[in-house]
Scaffold this active site. Structure first.
Site, PDB file in Angstrom:
ATOM      1  N   THR A  22       0.783  -1.091  -0.234  1.00  0.00           N
ATOM      2  CA  THR A  22      -0.026   0.066  -0.112  1.00  0.00           C
ATOM      3  C   THR A  22       0.709   1.201  -0.116  1.00  0.00           C
ATOM      4  O   THR A  22       0.560   2.377  -0.586  1.00  0.00           O
ATOM      5  CB  THR A  22      -0.889   0.177   1.500  1.00  0.00           C
ATOM      6  OG1 THR A  22      -1.685  -1.192   1.354  1.00  0.00           O
ATOM      7  CG2 THR A  22      -1.631   1.202   1.368  1.00  0.00           C
ATOM      8  N   THR A  98       1.885  -4.111   4.338  1.00  0.00           N
ATOM      9  CA  THR A  98       1.751  -4.490   5.823  1.00  0.00           C
ATOM     10  C   THR A  98       1.242  -6.186   6.079  1.00  0.00           C
ATOM     11  O   THR A  98       1.642  -6.662   7.101  1.00  0.00           O
ATOM     12  CB  THR A  98       0.959  -3.596   6.486  1.00  0.00           C
ATOM     13  OG1 THR A  98      -0.275  -3.639   6.115  1.00  0.00           O
ATOM     14  CG2 THR A  98       1.604  -2.340   6.302  1.00  0.00           C
ATOM     15  N   ASP A  99       0.428  -6.792   5.122  1.00  0.00           N
ATOM     16  CA  ASP A  99      -0.080  -7.936   5.637  1.00  0.00           C
ATOM     17  C   ASP A  99       0.864  -8.936   5.915  1.00  0.00           C
ATOM     18  O   ASP A  99       0.676  -9.936   6.958  1.00  0.00           O
ATOM     19  CB  ASP A  99      -0.919  -8.653   4.110  1.00  0.00           C
ATOM     20  CG  ASP A  99      -2.092  -7.953   4.105  1.00  0.00           C
ATOM     21  OD1 ASP A  99      -2.450  -6.578   5.040  1.00  0.00           O
ATOM     22  OD2 ASP A  99      -2.873  -8.282   3.480  1.00  0.00           O
ATOM     23  N   LYS A 177       0.993  -8.013  12.753  1.00  0.00           N
ATOM     24  CA  LYS A 177      -0.147  -7.137  12.292  1.00  0.00           C
ATOM     25  C   LYS A 177      -1.354  -7.643  13.067  1.00  0.00           C
ATOM     26  O   LYS A 177      -1.694  -8.664  12.855  1.00  0.00           O
ATOM     27  CB  LYS A 177      -0.504  -7.107  10.697  1.00  0.00           C
ATOM     28  CG  LYS A 177      -1.247  -6.226  10.355  1.00  0.00           C
ATOM     29  CD  LYS A 177      -1.482  -6.181   8.745  1.00  0.00           C
ATOM     30  CE  LYS A 177      -2.608  -5.328   8.323  1.00  0.00           C
ATOM     31  NZ  LYS A 177      -2.561  -5.134   6.843  1.00  0.00           N
TER      32      LYS A 177
HETATM   33  N1  GLU Z   1      -2.603  -6.568   1.086  1.00  0.00           N
HETATM   34  C1  GLU Z   1      -1.676  -5.616   0.913  1.00  0.00           C
HETATM   35  C2  GLU Z   1      -0.206  -5.939   1.062  1.00  0.00           C
HETATM   36  O1  GLU Z   1       0.038  -6.510   2.373  1.00  0.00           O
HETATM   37  C3  GLU Z   1      -2.137  -4.268   1.388  1.00  0.00           C
HETATM   38  C4  GLU Z   1      -1.851  -4.128   2.873  1.00  0.00           C
HETATM   39  C5  GLU Z   1      -0.739  -3.044   2.983  1.00  0.00           C
HETATM   40  O2  GLU Z   1       0.228  -2.766   2.310  1.00  0.00           O
HETATM   41  O3  GLU Z   1      -0.704  -2.415   4.068  1.00  0.00           O
HETATM   42  O4  GLU Z   1       0.575  -5.489   0.481  1.00  0.00           O
END
Ligand code: GLU
Length: 360
Positions: A22, A98-99, A177
């Site tokens: 993201t 973040t995932d 997370k």
């Molecule tokens: N699912 C995506 C990822 O982990 C979006 C979550 C994010 O980046 O915060 O890349």
């Protein structure tokens, strides 16, 4: 892959390696969906003040959402980090979805040996094309953490609370997370944050025991041997224990069970996992017990059913998080020459993944 460095000899040099997520995304207004497309240089262009904190060198390593990251990508990222650290970078920031950021931070914690400079993973819960994005504060705080503290560990730096007031640095093997969308999604589990960082540049050290910077070369050694055929299996009421047969048949070399409570699996009738686990251990496939509670530690003897598992030979790994145990077992299988050696590696604290005392 392009590189850019604006040199100022009074400032520390920080390399920013982009991997997607993201933090590198924008909204497609036709579909409404968010997708990864910004390079690290484009992200930086939106926060020009970071050039006042450090001399920035930025390049893209990959452009993926983190649900698509695999162990092969951890190795690619680790190699690129080592290149930067062993040249003139004082620290590295990895921008990442973040995932699965806490999987990558754990993998790097094991693969970057004798680390003498900081490596910080940074992400965002709102894409960088939005004014409300948390990306910029996270990046600024990560830079202050690298340039103003003497920590030389793999950490995640993200918001500490819902306001844009401050961030925390969490150890790579202790981060998780814990919220789908809040900007303070990452929490240290069974650990305190290493430091609290404010966007104005103040850094409050919370932990006293951390690996400190050193100034002799090599600054880091790459150790990227992993046995990827490890499965993370969740125990839940009604689980079909034949899942273990499936993995054995498909050549898996180790299992981590995300057990219930203190380390339980089902023990009665057709649901029992005990016989299947016995079969795995008899084939020299290590079975590691962690808890889906996350907080607290597993215990091999308190209940009769736990004693059955430890008698079979399961390895109870204290307060290690299941995801961390999954990656560490890949590491242990690639480095141990016997079941005893694998067990010894699993029970040795290598990167603060095990603590002696559980926090209240
Ligand atoms: N699912 C995506 C990822 O982990 C979006 C979550 C994010 O980046 O915060 O890349």
């Amino acid at each position: 892959m392009s590189k850019e460095k604006i040199f100022d000899e009074n400032k520390k040099v920080v390399s920013i390696l982009g991997t997607g997520g993201t933090i590198a995304s924008k909204v497609d207004y036709k579909t409404g969906g968010v997708y990864a497309s910004f390079s690290p240089k484009e992200i930086i262009a939106q926060v020009p003040e970071i050039e006042n904190i450090a001399t920035i060198r930025a390049r893209e390593v990959m452009q993926v959402m983190s649900e698509d990251i695999t162990p092969k990508d951890w190795k690619i990222i680790a190699k690129e980090v080592v290149k930067e650290i062993n040249s003139d970078a004082d620290g590295v920031i990895i921008t990442h979805g973040t995932d699965t950021m806490h999987y990558t931070s754990a993998a790097l914690s094991f693969m970057l040996k004798n680390l003498k400079k900081p490596v910080v993973l940074v992400g965002a819960q709102r894409s960088s094309d939005r004014g409300s994005s948390d990306a910029f504060i996270n990046l600024i705080c990560a830079l202050h953490f690298i340039t103003k503290s003497d920590v030389a560990e793999v950490c995640i730096v993200m918001h500490e609370n819902m306001s844009d007031e401050r961030c925390i640095a969490i150890r790579g093997c202790r981060a998780r997370k814990m919220h789908t969308s809040r900007r303070d999604a990452f929490k240290p589990i069974n650990d305190l944050p290493i430091a609290r960082i404010y966007p104005d540049g103040s850094v409050e050290m919370i932990s006293k025991n951390y690996r400190k910077r050193e100034d002799d070369k090599p600054y880091v050694v790459l150790d990227d041997k992993l046995e990827e055929k490890v499965a993370l299996i969740k125990m839940y009421p009604g689980v079909d224990s034949r899942i273990i047969d499936f993995y054995i048949k498909n050549g898996y070399k180790g299992f981590v069970i995300e057990a219930t409570g203190l380390g339980h699996v089902s023990t009665i009738g057709k649901y029992s996992m005990l016989e299947k686990i016995k079969k795995a251990v008899a084939k020299n496939i290590p079975v590691v017990i962690t808890s889906q509670c996350l907080y607290g530690r597993v215990h091999p003897t308190i209940y009769a059913n736990l004693r059955k598992l430890s008698k079979i030979g399961c390895i109870f790994v204290e307060d290690m998080l299941p995801e961390v145990a999954y990656i560490k077992l890949m590491y242990a299988l690639a480095h141990g020459n016997s079941s005893d050696e694998v067990k010894e590696i699993m029970l040795t604290n290598l990167a603060n993944e095990i603590s002696e005392r559980t926090l209240e």
